[in-house]
Motif scaffolding. Structure first.
Motif, mmCIF file in Angstrom:
data_model
loop_
_atom_site.group_PDB
_atom_site.id
_atom_site.type_symbol
_atom_site.label_atom_id
_atom_site.label_comp_id
_atom_site.label_asym_id
_atom_site.label_seq_id
_atom_site.Cartn_x
_atom_site.Cartn_y
_atom_site.Cartn_z
ATOM 1 N N ALA A 296 86.179 27.311 47.833
ATOM 2 C CA ALA A 296 85.039 25.972 48.763
ATOM 3 C C ALA A 296 85.291 26.347 50.492
ATOM 4 O O ALA A 296 83.668 25.827 50.775
ATOM 5 C CB ALA A 296 85.002 24.885 47.991
ATOM 6 N N LEU A 297 85.689 26.625 50.753
ATOM 7 C CA LEU A 297 85.586 26.895 52.689
ATOM 8 C C LEU A 297 84.972 28.330 52.810
ATOM 9 O O LEU A 297 85.217 29.146 52.026
ATOM 10 C CB LEU A 297 86.534 27.028 52.962
ATOM 11 C CG LEU A 297 88.441 25.942 53.529
ATOM 12 C CD1 LEU A 297 89.095 26.127 53.611
ATOM 13 C CD2 LEU A 297 87.437 25.082 53.430
ATOM 14 N N PRO A 298 84.022 28.065 53.279
ATOM 15 C CA PRO A 298 83.414 29.750 54.172
ATOM 16 C C PRO A 298 83.872 30.276 54.460
ATOM 17 O O PRO A 298 84.897 30.010 55.256
ATOM 18 C CB PRO A 298 82.144 28.940 54.447
ATOM 19 C CG PRO A 298 81.605 27.395 54.566
ATOM 20 C CD PRO A 298 83.308 27.225 53.881
ATOM 21 N N VAL A 299 83.656 32.059 54.627
ATOM 22 C CA VAL A 299 84.748 32.583 55.604
ATOM 23 C C VAL A 299 83.423 33.131 56.562
ATOM 24 O O VAL A 299 82.645 33.276 56.312
ATOM 25 C CB VAL A 299 84.718 33.833 55.074
ATOM 26 C CG1 VAL A 299 85.451 34.654 56.280
ATOM 27 C CG2 VAL A 299 86.182 33.602 53.494
ATOM 28 N N LEU A 300 83.314 33.186 57.968
ATOM 29 C CA LEU A 300 82.436 33.485 58.915
ATOM 30 C C LEU A 300 83.350 34.543 59.086
ATOM 31 O O LEU A 300 84.299 35.054 60.155
ATOM 32 C CB LEU A 300 82.702 32.506 60.420
ATOM 33 C CG LEU A 300 81.899 32.070 61.394
ATOM 34 C CD1 LEU A 300 79.577 31.448 60.789
ATOM 35 C CD2 LEU A 300 82.183 31.382 62.137
ATOM 36 N N GLY A 301 81.810 35.774 59.728
ATOM 37 C CA GLY A 301 82.057 36.723 59.893
ATOM 38 C C GLY A 301 81.009 37.552 60.362
ATOM 39 O O GLY A 301 80.023 37.912 60.711
ATOM 40 N N LEU A 302 81.191 39.131 60.677
ATOM 41 C CA LEU A 302 80.296 40.035 60.916
ATOM 42 C C LEU A 302 79.431 40.138 60.344
ATOM 43 O O LEU A 302 80.033 40.755 58.821
ATOM 44 C CB LEU A 302 81.073 40.762 62.385
ATOM 45 C CG LEU A 302 79.727 42.051 63.045
ATOM 46 C CD1 LEU A 302 79.737 41.132 64.150
ATOM 47 C CD2 LEU A 302 80.415 43.495 63.250
ATOM 48 N N PRO A 303 77.880 40.199 60.167
ATOM 49 C CA PRO A 303 77.310 40.971 59.481
ATOM 50 C C PRO A 303 77.446 41.922 58.547
ATOM 51 O O PRO A 303 77.634 42.894 60.248
ATOM 52 C CB PRO A 303 76.166 40.441 60.188
ATOM 53 C CG PRO A 303 76.145 39.768 61.531
ATOM 54 C CD PRO A 303 77.403 39.786 61.604
ATOM 55 N N GLY A 304 77.366 43.065 57.721
ATOM 56 C CA GLY A 304 77.541 43.432 57.350
ATOM 57 C C GLY A 304 79.389 44.292 57.122
ATOM 58 O O GLY A 304 79.618 45.684 56.685
ATOM 59 N N ALA B 26 81.334 39.012 47.065
ATOM 60 C CA ALA B 26 82.778 39.260 45.662
ATOM 61 C C ALA B 26 83.327 38.634 44.951
ATOM 62 O O ALA B 26 83.370 38.332 43.590
ATOM 63 C CB ALA B 26 83.362 40.634 45.528
ATOM 64 N N ARG B 27 84.138 37.607 45.670
ATOM 65 C CA ARG B 27 85.018 36.754 45.340
ATOM 66 C C ARG B 27 84.528 35.427 44.351
ATOM 67 O O ARG B 27 85.324 34.336 44.360
ATOM 68 C CB ARG B 27 86.152 36.324 45.854
ATOM 69 C CG ARG B 27 87.235 37.150 46.528
ATOM 70 C CD ARG B 27 88.020 37.945 44.538
ATOM 71 N NE ARG B 27 88.834 36.805 44.353
ATOM 72 C CZ ARG B 27 90.348 36.932 44.944
ATOM 73 N NH1 ARG B 27 90.677 37.999 46.229
ATOM 74 N NH2 ARG B 27 90.711 36.062 45.264
ATOM 75 N N GLY B 28 83.131 34.873 45.060
ATOM 76 C CA GLY B 28 82.452 33.790 45.018
ATOM 77 C C GLY B 28 82.598 32.519 46.213
ATOM 78 O O GLY B 28 82.434 31.624 45.991
ATOM 79 N N LEU B 29 83.253 33.154 46.903
ATOM 80 C CA LEU B 29 83.020 32.283 48.457
ATOM 81 C C LEU B 29 81.294 32.556 49.355
ATOM 82 O O LEU B 29 81.205 34.098 49.209
ATOM 83 C CB LEU B 29 84.234 33.161 49.199
ATOM 84 C CG LEU B 29 85.900 32.758 49.137
ATOM 85 C CD1 LEU B 29 86.878 33.099 49.866
ATOM 86 C CD2 LEU B 29 85.543 31.981 48.187
ATOM 87 N N ARG B 30 81.562 31.725 49.820
ATOM 88 C CA ARG B 30 80.173 31.802 50.461
ATOM 89 C C ARG B 30 80.752 32.548 52.186
ATOM 90 O O ARG B 30 81.402 32.026 52.635
ATOM 91 C CB ARG B 30 79.876 30.062 51.149
ATOM 92 C CG ARG B 30 78.468 30.228 52.122
ATOM 93 C CD ARG B 30 78.032 29.193 52.120
ATOM 94 N NE ARG B 30 77.200 28.752 53.397
ATOM 95 C CZ ARG B 30 76.868 27.616 54.361
ATOM 96 N NH1 ARG B 30 77.480 26.541 54.248
ATOM 97 N NH2 ARG B 30 75.803 27.567 55.072
ATOM 98 N N ALA B 31 79.522 33.604 52.139
ATOM 99 C CA ALA B 31 79.917 34.012 53.548
ATOM 100 C C ALA B 31 78.459 33.594 54.162
ATOM 101 O O ALA B 31 77.578 33.667 54.113
ATOM 102 C CB ALA B 31 80.047 35.940 53.217
ATOM 103 N N VAL B 32 79.646 33.182 55.550
ATOM 104 C CA VAL B 32 79.050 33.238 56.957
ATOM 105 C C VAL B 32 78.305 34.284 57.770
ATOM 106 O O VAL B 32 79.628 34.872 59.145
ATOM 107 C CB VAL B 32 78.683 31.597 57.586
ATOM 108 C CG1 VAL B 32 78.152 31.565 57.826
ATOM 109 C CG2 VAL B 32 78.801 30.397 56.083
#
Length: 251
Positions: free
Chosen positions: A138-146, A155-161
């Motif tokens: 349930a934890l989102p992952v914060l990273g660079l767009p693209g 792809a693993r079903g995590l929220r990508a921010v």
């Protein structure tokens, strides 16, 4: 318009103080707190998360290579399973400090060289995502767009921010300008604020070569360890509020 404003905090170590965490926690909505591998000792981390909780600031785990001497800014070719274990270890340590302060780790963001590596390094991006998925999907992952990190996370079903950097230069490809190169850092609070507002309104940022690059983000990072960090964050927050941007955590 809605935006999260984050900063890297909890990076002091022992008698060595880096940044003004107390001032920054009065300005940002999310705190990327060090987990002891690139910076931060246990007492510092406990104080930081307690202060974040007291200010209503969301806590995220800023995971890194095991590189105190290099402040996590040196690439390390860590095998996937080992890197996953390192990230899990960091998450657990920060979670303990959060629990005793009445808060919790709410998202994950890589630091420094690990952040940059996971833009293109599929194996290391997968290692970070493995750790998050195993620890708490349930934890989102914060990273660079693209980035590979956000692509693998989705792809693993995590929220990508997706994240924007207020005080860093951008290449024409939408990556961050390496710190050793000209144009890597912005020092003028007014310039940084104007650039951020353009990103929020139009979804573009001016790259170091003068071209416009498409960048859309849910969170914007202003570094807490840069000279003049508090003045930068103060100007940026004030500019966003004047523009009617709703400042709140993305989780």
């Amino acid at each position: 318009m809605r935006l999260d404003l984050n900063s890297d905090l909890g990076e002091s170590f022992g008698r060595w103080t880096l940044g003004d965490d107390d001032a920054m926690l009065g300005l940002v909505t999310s705190a990327n707190v060090a987990c002891g591998f690139h910076a931060g000792d246990p007492s510092t981390l406990r104080r930081t998360v307690a202060a974040a909780a007291g200010n209503g600031v969301v806590v995220g785990a800023q995971v890194a290579y095991r590189d105190l001497a290099g402040f996590g800014r040196r690439f390390i070719d860590v095998p996937r399973a080992d890197l996953t274990a390192d990230v899990l270890f960091q998450l657990g340590g920060l979670e303990a400090m959060c629990r005793v302060s009445g808060t919790a780790v709410r998202y994950v963001k890589p630091h420094g060289a690990l952040y940059n590596a996971t833009v293109h390094h599929e194996e290391q991006a997968a290692a970070v995502v493995d750790a998050v998925a195993e620890y708490d999907a349930a934890l989102p992952v914060l990273g660079l767009p693209g980035s590979a990190l956000l692509r693998v996370a989705e792809a693993r079903g995590l929220r990508a921010v997706p994240e924007f950097f207020v005080d860093r230069g951008y290449t024409p490809e939408g990556a961050l300008v390496p710190r050793a190169e000209a144009g890597a850092l912005l020092h003028d609070p007014d310039e940084a604020t104007e650039r951020l507002l353009r990103m929020v309104a139009d979804g573009v940022v001016r790259a170091v070569d003068g071209s416009d690059v498409t960048v859309r983000a849910e969170s914007a990072c202003v570094h807490g360890d840069s000279p003049g960090a508090v003045a930068m964050a103060t100007a940026v927050r004030a500019g966003l509020e004047r523009a009617g941007v709703d400042l709140r955590g993305f989780v």
